[in-house]
Design an enzyme around this catalytic site. Sequence first.
Site, mmCIF file in Angstrom:
data_model
loop_
_atom_site.group_PDB
_atom_site.id
_atom_site.type_symbol
_atom_site.label_atom_id
_atom_site.label_comp_id
_atom_site.label_asym_id
_atom_site.label_seq_id
_atom_site.Cartn_x
_atom_site.Cartn_y
_atom_site.Cartn_z
ATOM 1 N N GLU A 1 21.286 23.301 -10.766
ATOM 2 C CA GLU A 1 19.834 23.368 -11.012
ATOM 3 C C GLU A 1 19.567 24.616 -11.837
ATOM 4 O O GLU A 1 19.819 25.736 -11.356
ATOM 5 C CB GLU A 1 19.038 23.434 -9.710
ATOM 6 C CG GLU A 1 18.995 22.122 -8.959
ATOM 7 C CD GLU A 1 18.030 22.146 -7.773
ATOM 8 O OE1 GLU A 1 16.973 22.809 -7.851
ATOM 9 O OE2 GLU A 1 18.360 21.502 -6.758
ATOM 10 N N GLU B 1 20.886 23.244 -1.108
ATOM 11 C CA GLU B 1 20.248 24.526 -0.746
ATOM 12 C C GLU B 1 20.151 24.733 0.768
ATOM 13 O O GLU B 1 19.073 25.026 1.295
ATOM 14 C CB GLU B 1 18.861 24.629 -1.403
ATOM 15 C CG GLU B 1 18.942 24.684 -2.908
ATOM 16 C CD GLU B 1 17.622 25.006 -3.610
ATOM 17 O OE1 GLU B 1 16.552 24.981 -2.968
ATOM 18 O OE2 GLU B 1 17.669 25.271 -4.832
#
Length: 493
Positions: A291, A172
């Site tokens: 995720e 991320e």
Amino acid sequence: MKAKFKAHRDYVIGEISPKLYGSFIEHLGRAVYGGIYKPGHPSADDMGFRRDVLELVRKLNIPIVRYPGGNFVSGYNWMDGIGDKFKRPRREELAWSSIETNQVGIDEFQEWASRAGSEVMLAVNLGTGTVEDAKNLVEYCNFEKGTQYSDLRRANGFEKPFGIKTWCLGNEMDGDWQIGHKTASEYGRIACEAAKIMKLVDPSIELVACGSSHSGMETFGEWEAEVLKHCWAYVDYISLHSYYGNRDGDTASFLGCSLNMDAFIKSVAAVCDYIKAVKRSDKTMYLSFDEWNVWFHSNEQDSKIEKWQVAPPLLEDLYTFEDALVVGCLLITLLKNSDRVKIACLAQLVNVIAPIMTENGGKAWAQTIYWPFLYTSLYGRGTALRCIVECDSYETKAYGTVPYVEAIATRNESELTIFAVNRSLENDIEMELDLSDFGEMSLVGHIKLNCADLKAVNTAVQPDKVMPSKGKTENMTATLEKHSWNVIRFRIK
Ligand code: AHR
């Protein structure tokens, strides 16, 4: 209500990658310490791993587990987690404001994964870490012998290389909360250089570049394009992350969130194909949805947790039955996109937004979401089929028009399996199955997950409140009870 479902043997979406049923363990909360690892626990094995947890994990048939983060990885020095356990440093873990004892590192985790029957998907630190650290970690894990890091691994007791095939280039990196957050071009450059050097050490590895943290990020779309412009030649996948929640108590909308996942996947695939055209490339960039889950129950309680504890109870969502329906819909969506999504990781696996919960010194049990994941992982293998579903729809505030039925079929040599969710909160649906193209078939079984109370949860005291039971399929008509998840299996003769 009535619905029609049709599948045809020649209408194929794609081969289902086994890695669609991956999961994730981060050094976060009680995922590692208290979750998979608890020396002194009555079920602990010779390395301190909880056997009760391993047993629940093994049943899920998870081929790959992402590790060690998540946000954690962006401040992690992998060298802290190897060698003599007594000499490993205790550190301030800055992503989650906890204390990291480093009693588990890559040496222990790869052993845990092999005991769980899984491969490791290893993330390198591209937040505070360097390209050289990433290279050293590949050398430590995958180079046979005769170099500084491969010999260090052997000195630590691991003669054979770990052979880790799938690697994440950071986590991320588009998010300003991320340690070492970068712009798309800064990240694209470092991802490219890390990828290049990692593949020089081991050309057989596959690499995942960071996509957006979620589709609502301001930079979504541009981020993927810019990153891929830089590292296209060296990476094999781009990542997607998404979490859903029922914050407004609007269950009808919440059940439609898989439409958002579907649109997200299609948008990222489109950006990848745009860069493919710009690069005049013949390579297909695959997607790693590494995720995904429901995450919202624990948000408030987490804001009150005291900082700088070892393994605090963070992100411990207690999943309701309606969350299990959503997870069922999200799994069907991943299958519907299995031509493009080749890796997916349910985030996470134990204690932290997880299908498996534990008490530190006590029991381990299956949360509601364990069940759709288990059966989809067991039976949703082989080829995904492009199916036609005719059913009514309803209007939602969050996701527009949502069909009542979410469904797909998969097939292998001997079985055809239908996964179906009835999103209606009021009506059962009689779904007529047209599978005539498959010739003679016999019903193997219909398993359903349903519960009168949408908010029912499984706990240590009552771990079986939400449990699968037998569903009804007769004369090629499946009864999809109101708010139910279903798997219907046929033997192909
Ligand atoms: O899975 C929990 C966290 O969610 C991960 O650490 C991060 O990557 C994401 O924002």
